[in-house]
Design an enzyme around this catalytic site. Structure first.
Site, PDB file in Angstrom:
ATOM      1  N   TYR A   1       0.817  -1.208   0.000  1.00 37.66           N
ATOM      2  CA  TYR A   1       0.000   0.000   0.000  1.00 37.66           C
ATOM      3  C   TYR A   1       0.856   1.266   0.000  1.00 37.66           C
ATOM      4  CZ  TYR A   1      -4.655  -2.007   0.927  1.00 37.66           C
ATOM      5  OH  TYR A   1      -5.854  -2.670   0.844  1.00 37.66           O
TER       6      TYR A   1
ATOM      7  N   LYS B   1       3.530 -15.252   1.629  1.00 33.82           N
ATOM      8  CA  LYS B   1       3.706 -15.935   0.333  1.00 33.82           C
ATOM      9  C   LYS B   1       5.204 -16.213   0.176  1.00 33.82           C
ATOM     10  CE  LYS B   1       2.065 -17.476  -3.594  1.00 33.82           C
ATOM     11  NZ  LYS B   1       1.177 -18.664  -3.693  1.00 33.82           N
TER      12      LYS B   1
ATOM     13  N   ASP C   1      -2.617 -18.266  -0.213  1.00 31.72           N
ATOM     14  CA  ASP C   1      -3.640 -18.947  -1.027  1.00 31.72           C
ATOM     15  C   ASP C   1      -4.273 -20.095  -0.238  1.00 31.72           C
ATOM     16  OD1 ASP C   1      -1.144 -20.188  -1.135  1.00 31.72           O
ATOM     17  OD2 ASP C   1      -1.290 -20.776  -3.243  1.00 31.72           O
TER      18      ASP C   1
ATOM     19  N   ASP D   1      -6.102  -7.290   4.118  1.00 29.22           N
ATOM     20  CA  ASP D   1      -7.267  -6.632   3.522  1.00 29.22           C
ATOM     21  C   ASP D   1      -8.205  -7.693   2.946  1.00 29.22           C
ATOM     22  OD1 ASP D   1      -8.869  -4.511   2.461  1.00 29.22           O
ATOM     23  OD2 ASP D   1      -7.949  -4.858   0.497  1.00 29.22           O
TER      24      ASP D   1
ATOM     25  N   ASP E   1     -11.903  -9.442   4.788  1.00 29.94           N
ATOM     26  CA  ASP E   1     -13.223  -9.425   4.134  1.00 29.94           C
ATOM     27  C   ASP E   1     -13.776 -10.845   4.037  1.00 29.94           C
ATOM     28  OD1 ASP E   1     -13.246  -6.648   3.663  1.00 29.94           O
ATOM     29  OD2 ASP E   1     -14.076  -6.906   1.644  1.00 29.94           O
TER      30      ASP E   1
HETATM   31  C1  IPM Z   1     -10.250  -1.542   4.393  1.00 28.41           C
HETATM   32  C2  IPM Z   1     -10.561  -0.893   3.091  1.00 28.41           C
HETATM   33  C3  IPM Z   1      -9.456   0.095   2.764  1.00 28.41           C
HETATM   34  C4  IPM Z   1      -8.179  -0.713   2.622  1.00 28.41           C
HETATM   35  C5  IPM Z   1      -9.685   0.977   1.534  1.00 28.41           C
HETATM   36  C6  IPM Z   1     -11.003   1.718   1.634  1.00 28.41           C
HETATM   37  C7  IPM Z   1      -8.561   1.940   1.320  1.00 28.41           C
HETATM   38  O1  IPM Z   1     -10.746  -1.832   2.094  1.00 28.41           O
HETATM   39  O2  IPM Z   1     -10.152  -0.833   5.419  1.00 28.41           O
HETATM   40  O3  IPM Z   1     -10.099  -2.764   4.423  1.00 28.41           O
HETATM   41  O4  IPM Z   1      -7.908  -1.265   1.546  1.00 28.41           O
HETATM   42  O5  IPM Z   1      -7.435  -0.798   3.589  1.00 28.41           O
HETATM   43 MG    MG Z   2     -10.736  -3.852   2.817  1.00 25.55          MG
END
Ligand code: IPM
Ligand code: MG
Length: 355
Positions: free
Chosen positions: A142, A188, A220, A244, A248
């Site tokens: 990032y 990885k 993975d 990230d 999710d």
């Molecule tokens: C998160 C989001 C952020 C990230 C974005 C909105 C920049 O997806 O907090 O997970 O990628 O960190």
């Molecule tokens: Mg995110």
């Protein structure tokens, strides 16, 4: 009477609605625990751009740094998607994380017993899941240099230094000590040099926590194992982009992304926010689930303010509301006795918490 200064960043989309409910719950428990909250609203994201021309006004950074904790809603929306990158809400968020130095992002994924049927996975696979993703938040691909793009080439660089890996690893092991004493470090290392360093440094740090069992997993495989058998995990330690993605994925074990909180902490002030986004498609309709934000307020009490009992009280109020069958729209199909609005859900939880 204990007084805490809380910076409120409502942001865009459903951000304002869900923050209002978290504030309602905080105010409901405050007298019980002899606490006074002083709130200050700060601008960030698309709304900050619209008003000031900058998605992260400098005042937001300075005032956040002067507060005891930041409670954050959500930012972003289609309206701002075509702005130049540095003006976009997401760029404001990344700068904010960097300025506050919040390198450790804690994202729990918990499956409430009341909602085992809400997950897209089988109930027997998810019942009892309680894991924590510890994601490095201000390094890796990032932020790595060089980065850029022209007509024919785009590139980013995944960089981690030894000290960046050490400090996030210490966080993960310290958290594991308070949980089930297992850390799975995800990388990885079969392909990436940066991951080989990551693995070596995490292994070194582990020697200071002999009670914690450390394992390593390629990202993975981790993505697959999270779906196959999520109960094998306690703490997942990983870098920025893998975290990230995996956080999710882990969030969906719980049935709704509207349930899960997060904390981002470092050596200065911490940021507490739901893991979901600003959901512009449902903003202003009163149907957003405020639980992730209320639960983030609970994490704030626990981790930033040391108000453990107050945090426990909120957590049990959330469980009670779910057990009684109260559901917002996103969970209406799962054992709902009553479908309620954002603000009704906030009031129900506030009432239980105040008792
Ligand atoms: C998160 C989001 C952020 C990230 C974005 C909105 C920049 O997806 O907090 O997970 O990628 O960190
Ligand atoms: Mg995110």
């Amino acid at each position: 009477m204990k007084k805490y200064k809380i910076a409120l960043i409502k942001g865009d989309g459903i951000g304002p609605e869900i923050i209002d409910e978290a504030v309602k719950v905080l105010d409901a428990i405050a007298p019980k625990f002899d606490i006074e909250f002083e709130y200050e609203e700060l601008l960030m994201g698309g709304i900050a751009y619209d008003i000031t021309g900058d998605p992260l006004p400098s005042e937001t950074v300075s005032k956040s740094l002067g507060s005891d904790a930041v409670l954050f809603g959500a930012i972003g929306g289609e309206k701002w998607d075509n702005l130049p990158r540095e003006k976009r809400p997401e760029s404001g968020l990344l700068r904010f994380r960097k300025e506050l130095g919040v390198y450790a992002n804690l994202r729990p994924a918990v499956v409430y017993d009341e909602l085992v049927n809400a997950s897209s996975l089988k109930p027997e696979v998810v019942k009892g899941v309680d894991l924590m993703v510890v994601r490095e938040l201000i390094g890796g691909i990032y932020f790595g240099e060089p980065k850029g793009r022209d007509e024919d080439k785009g590139y980013n660089t995944m960089v981690y230094t030894r000290s960046e890996i050490e400090r996030i690893a210490h966080q993960a092991f310290a958290i594991a000590m308070k949980r089930n004493k297992k850390v799975c470090s995800v990388d990885k290392a079969n392909v990436l040099d940066v991951s080989q360093l990551w693995r070596d440094v995490v292994t070194e740090v582990a020697s200071q926590y002999p009670e914690v069992e450390l394992s390593h997993m390629y990202v993975d495989n981790a993505a697959m194992q999270l779906i196959r058998d999520p109960k094998q995990f306690d703490v997942i330690l990983t870098g920025n982009i893998f975290g990230d993605i995996l956080s999710d994925e882990a969030s969906m074990l719980s049935g709704s992304i509207g349930l899960l909180p997060s904390a981002s902490t470092g050596d200065k002030v911490g940021v507490y926010e739901p893991i979901h986004g600003s959901a512009p498609d449902i903003a202003g309709q009163g149907i957003a689930n405020p639980i992730a934000t209320i639960s983030s307020a609970s994490m704030m009490l626990r981790f930033a303010l040391g108000e453990i009992e107050a945090a426990d009280k909120i957590d049990s109020a959330i469980k009670q509301a779910l057990a009684e069958g109260y559901r917002t729209q996103d969970l209406a199909a799962y054992d709902a006795k009553e479908v309620c609005s954002t603000s009704e859900m906030g009031s129900i939880i506030a009432n239980y918490a105040a008792k």
